[in-house]
Design a protein around this motif. Sequence first.
Motif, PDB file in Angstrom:
ATOM      1  N   ASP A 197       0.796  -1.224   0.000  1.00 56.26           N
ATOM      2  CA  ASP A 197       0.000   0.000   0.000  1.00 56.26           C
ATOM      3  C   ASP A 197       0.833   1.281   0.000  1.00 56.26           C
ATOM      4  O   ASP A 197       0.262   2.369   0.138  1.00 56.26           O
TER       5      ASP A 197
ATOM      6  N   PRO B  26      -2.451 -10.739   3.352  1.00 60.24           N
ATOM      7  CA  PRO B  26      -2.470 -10.926   1.891  1.00 60.24           C
ATOM      8  C   PRO B  26      -3.484  -9.997   1.222  1.00 60.24           C
ATOM      9  O   PRO B  26      -4.471  -9.566   1.830  1.00 60.24           O
ATOM     10  N   ILE B  27      -3.243  -9.703  -0.053  1.00 57.31           N
ATOM     11  CA  ILE B  27      -4.193  -8.969  -0.883  1.00 57.31           C
ATOM     12  C   ILE B  27      -4.603  -9.885  -2.044  1.00 57.31           C
ATOM     13  O   ILE B  27      -4.183 -11.045  -2.098  1.00 57.31           O
ATOM     14  N   LYS B  28      -5.411  -9.365  -2.960  1.00 63.98           N
ATOM     15  CA  LYS B  28      -5.893 -10.198  -4.064  1.00 63.98           C
ATOM     16  C   LYS B  28      -4.750 -10.734  -4.919  1.00 63.98           C
ATOM     17  O   LYS B  28      -4.783 -11.879  -5.379  1.00 63.98           O
ATOM     18  N   ARG B  29      -3.758  -9.913  -5.132  1.00 68.12           N
ATOM     19  CA  ARG B  29      -2.616 -10.328  -5.946  1.00 68.12           C
ATOM     20  C   ARG B  29      -1.507 -10.821  -5.008  1.00 68.12           C
ATOM     21  O   ARG B  29      -1.056 -10.088  -4.134  1.00 68.12           O
ATOM     22  N   ASP B  30      -1.064 -12.047  -5.203  1.00 73.95           N
ATOM     23  CA  ASP B  30      -0.094 -12.639  -4.272  1.00 73.95           C
ATOM     24  C   ASP B  30       1.334 -12.194  -4.542  1.00 73.95           C
ATOM     25  O   ASP B  30       2.127 -12.032  -3.612  1.00 73.95           O
TER      26      ASP B  30
ATOM     27  N   ARG C 261       2.146  -7.865   0.346  1.00 71.29           N
ATOM     28  CA  ARG C 261       1.449  -7.941   1.624  1.00 71.29           C
ATOM     29  C   ARG C 261       1.256  -6.551   2.218  1.00 71.29           C
ATOM     30  O   ARG C 261       2.061  -5.635   1.987  1.00 71.29           O
TER      31      ARG C 261
END
Length: 266
Positions: free
Chosen positions: A178, A216-220, A229
């Motif tokens: 982020d 985790p987010i949608k894209r690893d 992360r």
Amino acid sequence: MFDFMRLLGGDRTSAPRGRGGVGRRARPGVFVQLRLVFYGVLLGLMMPVIRQIDWSALVPPGLKIEWPTGFGIAWPAGHLRVPGGWTRGVDAAKAEASSAAAVATGATAATAAGATGALATAAGVASAASTVAAAASTLSGRSPVSARFTICGHAKRIDCMVDGDTFWMAGTKIRIADIDTPETHPARCVSEARAGKAATLAMQALLNAGPFELVPIKRDMDRYGRKLRLVERNGKSLGAVLVRRGLARRYGGGKRAGWCGWRRWV
């Protein structure tokens, strides 16, 4: 000595010469043959006594002659031994025993090395499995994690900071999803280098302050192979802390802006 040998061979200098001045070859007489037999018997009877004689008293100091138990000469500067003779059987037995001992030792060493290698392989597999399990648990975000982070150098990277938004943990490279911080490898200008160093040290201090979660987010993973992360502590983003300090920008994807000329950093 040579006269005696010629006598045994029948070559007598006093033998009468035949026609034409050529000496006739005479054979040894009965007396000479009996005397030869007598000397042979006498020598055989004396052999046990000869073997018991201390011959070392008859040789100069420092010189050793191995006879009749073996053919060899030893002196202070070295040793010479000729195999064979009366000790040929003993020498062969010693050589065979030495060869058998060497083979047995080699087989034992090979067995021990094989067992050690098998144990080391099993330990390595167990350690690798444990490391993989620990890394999976760390990246799942189900429980808080912690580590002591240093600044990455040329050594193997386990737990260290690359820059303000990228770090290694448990041997896995993680990108904080982020935020975006100034680059340090390489920096495009002096101001970006200073801001990148400040952001790196600030995030290092935040991570070392206590346990945190890797959410985790949608894209690893990104195109560079880094795990994406969010880094949170008690539900609050650590990246947002750097944004408030002016050491990072919020990032949600897309092209990143440059940092040269950026003034909001301390």
